[in-house]
Structures are given as C-alpha cells and as structure tokens.
Design a protein around this motif. Structure first.
Motif, PDB file in Angstrom:
ATOM      1  N   ASN A  33      31.629  10.993  58.326  1.00 53.03           N
ATOM      2  CA  ASN A  33      30.267  11.456  58.058  1.00 53.03           C
ATOM      3  C   ASN A  33      30.237  12.417  56.878  1.00 53.03           C
ATOM      4  N   GLU A  34      31.225  13.316  56.794  1.00 52.46           N
ATOM      5  CA  GLU A  34      31.277  14.259  55.671  1.00 52.46           C
ATOM      6  C   GLU A  34      31.466  13.513  54.347  1.00 52.46           C
ATOM      7  N   GLU A  35      32.320  12.498  54.351  1.00 53.54           N
ATOM      8  CA  GLU A  35      32.524  11.694  53.144  1.00 53.54           C
ATOM      9  C   GLU A  35      31.231  10.949  52.771  1.00 53.54           C
ATOM     10  N   LEU A  36      30.531  10.416  53.758  1.00 55.94           N
ATOM     11  CA  LEU A  36      29.269   9.722  53.490  1.00 55.94           C
ATOM     12  C   LEU A  36      28.224  10.688  52.939  1.00 55.94           C
ATOM     13  N   LYS A  37      28.229  11.929  53.414  1.00 53.12           N
ATOM     14  CA  LYS A  37      27.308  12.942  52.873  1.00 53.12           C
ATOM     15  C   LYS A  37      27.631  13.208  51.409  1.00 53.12           C
TER      16      LYS A  37
END
Length: 115
Positions: A33-37
C-alpha cells in the motif's frame, strides 16, 4: 481509470495459515500500500471483519428482509478491498498480482462504473 480489487479469502487456507504467515502477509500488504501511495496508484483500502458480522438486505415487493451473514454460502468470503488508479486493466492486473493476499484466495479486479 479506477479499479476495485476485491479480496476473497478461502477459509480453509486462512485457517491453515500460522500467525507468523498472517503477520508476514500483513507486513507485505502494508508495504505494498505504501508503494502504491508513492506511485500514485493508491486511492483507498480496508479489510473486512469476519463474515459472521455481516447482514444482508433484500427488498422484494417493497418489503425489507434481513439475513445473517454474507449473501451466499461459498468456500471463499469477501475479506477486503483495494481501490486503485491505473491506466488500463492490464496495469490494474499487474498491481493485483503483487498483492500477498492472493495466496489466501482470489482477487477480483473490476473497473468502476465512474459515476
């Protein structure tokens, strides 16, 4: 375009997984999720509580009827969602393939209707 990734959990796989395996999946999901953000793909996500907490509504002939649990008896249950922004279905599918929750069931990727 926006795509909704629906995470379906196979209860047999979930029950067989150790606490350590679930902790690893949780860590990987949060990192994903952090990478997608950072990449601008992430819009929203959330896990769902146990299906036993669900209530299902049907309205027939103007009368509401509520039942306990999810809408159908299945081997898998809806466990959560991820809403993403992707340029096309192929990119949305690539993003879904990287999610560790696929090991516990299935991920349905569906374009949103856009209204």
């Amino acid at each position: 375009m926006r795509y909704l990734c629906l995470f379906y959990i196979d209860q047999n796989l979930a029950d067989a997984a150790s606490k350590e395996q679930w902790a690893e999946i949780d860590r990987e999901s949060l990192a994903s999720n952090e990478e997608l953000k950072r990449s601008g793909h992430y819009l929203a996500s959330n896990a769902l509580a146990d299906p036993k907490t669900a209530k299902t509504l049907r309205v027939r002939a103007g009368k509401a009827s509520w039942t306990d649990g999810p809408f159908a008896e299945t081997k898998e249950h809806l466990g959560g969602f991820l809403l993403i922004e992707a340029k096309n279905l192929a990119e949305a599918m690539e993003i879904a393939e990287r999610d560790s929750l696929a090991r516990m069931g299935a991920i349905e990727v569906r374009e949103t209707a856009g209204f």
